[in-house]
Design a protein around this motif. Sequence first.
Motif, PDB file in Angstrom:
ATOM      1  N   ASP A   1     -18.698 -29.043  11.055  1.00 17.94           N
ATOM      2  CA  ASP A   1     -18.632 -28.929  12.512  1.00 17.94           C
ATOM      3  C   ASP A   1     -17.441 -28.135  13.051  1.00 17.94           C
ATOM      4  OD1 ASP A   1     -16.466 -30.664  12.354  1.00 17.94           O
ATOM      5  OD2 ASP A   1     -17.584 -32.400  13.081  1.00 17.94           O
ATOM      6  N   ASP A   2     -16.640 -27.552  12.187  1.00 19.16           N
ATOM      7  CA  ASP A   2     -15.489 -26.778  12.618  1.00 19.16           C
ATOM      8  C   ASP A   2     -15.723 -25.309  12.272  1.00 19.16           C
ATOM      9  OD1 ASP A   2     -12.508 -26.594  13.424  1.00 19.16           O
ATOM     10  OD2 ASP A   2     -12.563 -25.678  11.424  1.00 19.16           O
TER      11      ASP A   2
ATOM     12  N   ASP B   1     -17.538 -36.416   7.640  1.00 17.52           N
ATOM     13  CA  ASP B   1     -17.406 -36.896   9.017  1.00 17.52           C
ATOM     14  C   ASP B   1     -17.992 -35.889  10.015  1.00 17.52           C
ATOM     15  OD1 ASP B   1     -15.395 -35.067   8.414  1.00 17.52           O
ATOM     16  OD2 ASP B   1     -13.807 -36.184   9.429  1.00 17.52           O
ATOM     17  N   TYR B   2     -19.137 -35.322   9.664  1.00 20.80           N
ATOM     18  CA  TYR B   2     -19.822 -34.320  10.485  1.00 20.80           C
ATOM     19  C   TYR B   2     -20.091 -34.868  11.881  1.00 20.80           C
ATOM     20  CZ  TYR B   2     -23.356 -30.692  11.509  1.00 20.80           C
ATOM     21  OH  TYR B   2     -24.081 -29.659  12.049  1.00 20.80           O
ATOM     22  N   TYR B   3     -19.539 -34.217  12.878  1.00 20.86           N
ATOM     23  CA  TYR B   3     -19.642 -34.624  14.288  1.00 20.86           C
ATOM     24  C   TYR B   3     -19.411 -36.124  14.488  1.00 20.86           C
ATOM     25  CZ  TYR B   3     -21.047 -29.988  15.755  1.00 20.86           C
ATOM     26  OH  TYR B   3     -21.065 -28.640  16.025  1.00 20.86           O
ATOM     27  N   GLY B   4     -18.324 -36.620  13.908  1.00 18.08           N
ATOM     28  CA  GLY B   4     -17.912 -38.003  14.130  1.00 18.08           C
ATOM     29  C   GLY B   4     -18.598 -39.042  13.263  1.00 18.08           C
ATOM     30  N   SER B   5     -19.432 -38.595  12.354  1.00 17.71           N
ATOM     31  CA  SER B   5     -20.107 -39.539  11.452  1.00 17.71           C
ATOM     32  C   SER B   5     -19.081 -40.151  10.492  1.00 17.71           C
ATOM     33  CB  SER B   5     -21.187 -38.790  10.666  1.00 17.71           C
ATOM     34  OG  SER B   5     -21.922 -39.691   9.871  1.00 17.71           O
ATOM     35  N   ASN B   6     -19.541 -41.083   9.693  1.00 14.45           N
ATOM     36  CA  ASN B   6     -18.713 -41.616   8.613  1.00 14.45           C
ATOM     37  C   ASN B   6     -19.585 -41.702   7.366  1.00 14.45           C
ATOM     38  OD1 ASN B   6     -20.264 -44.000   8.778  1.00 14.45           O
ATOM     39  ND2 ASN B   6     -18.817 -44.925  10.199  1.00 14.45           N
TER      40      ASN B   6
ATOM     41  N   ASN C   1     -23.644 -41.226   7.644  1.00 16.17           N
ATOM     42  CA  ASN C   1     -23.982 -39.809   7.508  1.00 16.17           C
ATOM     43  C   ASN C   1     -25.464 -39.672   7.153  1.00 16.17           C
ATOM     44  OD1 ASN C   1     -24.299 -37.103   6.455  1.00 16.17           O
ATOM     45  ND2 ASN C   1     -22.059 -36.991   6.409  1.00 16.17           N
TER      46      ASN C   1
END
Length: 155
Positions: free
Chosen positions: A22-23, A67-72, A76
Amino acid sequence: EEAAMLPGGITDERPKALIVYDDEETTNTLIEKLETIGYQSTVAINVRDAAKQIKFTKFEVLLLQEDYYGSNLAGNQLLRAVQALDTHRRRGMLVVLISPTMVTLDDLLAFCLSIDAVVNIEDLHTIDRILLSTVGRAKKFYDAYQEMLASCGLE
């Protein structure tokens, strides 16, 4: 499956990699590193897009942000979907989880997660070397595995 077309009607036959990160800056670094070791990169725009691409395209490498877009790790969705892929499809794709907390190349952790490798984000500057090593190890393992299946008449 067809190879990607390049200008002039030339096909791009390089192995494909899917990046789920996501970055933008990190994604661009991953694209550059994959390019240096001969991969054609595709970037997923979201989890649904990534799942669709995995379903319809043969990727040899999947780089997945934990941690894609705030996942854990537990939440995920794409990691869960990849873990649930049928074994034939899953064996052809090297799955690398990029984590802010896990230790790079922790084989036991990767095994427990049913993936091929873990890379800590602090080690992304060497992801090209890590991938070359990991791909080489996986190829040796799966070549022996396929040989064993064939010798047992199970292939």
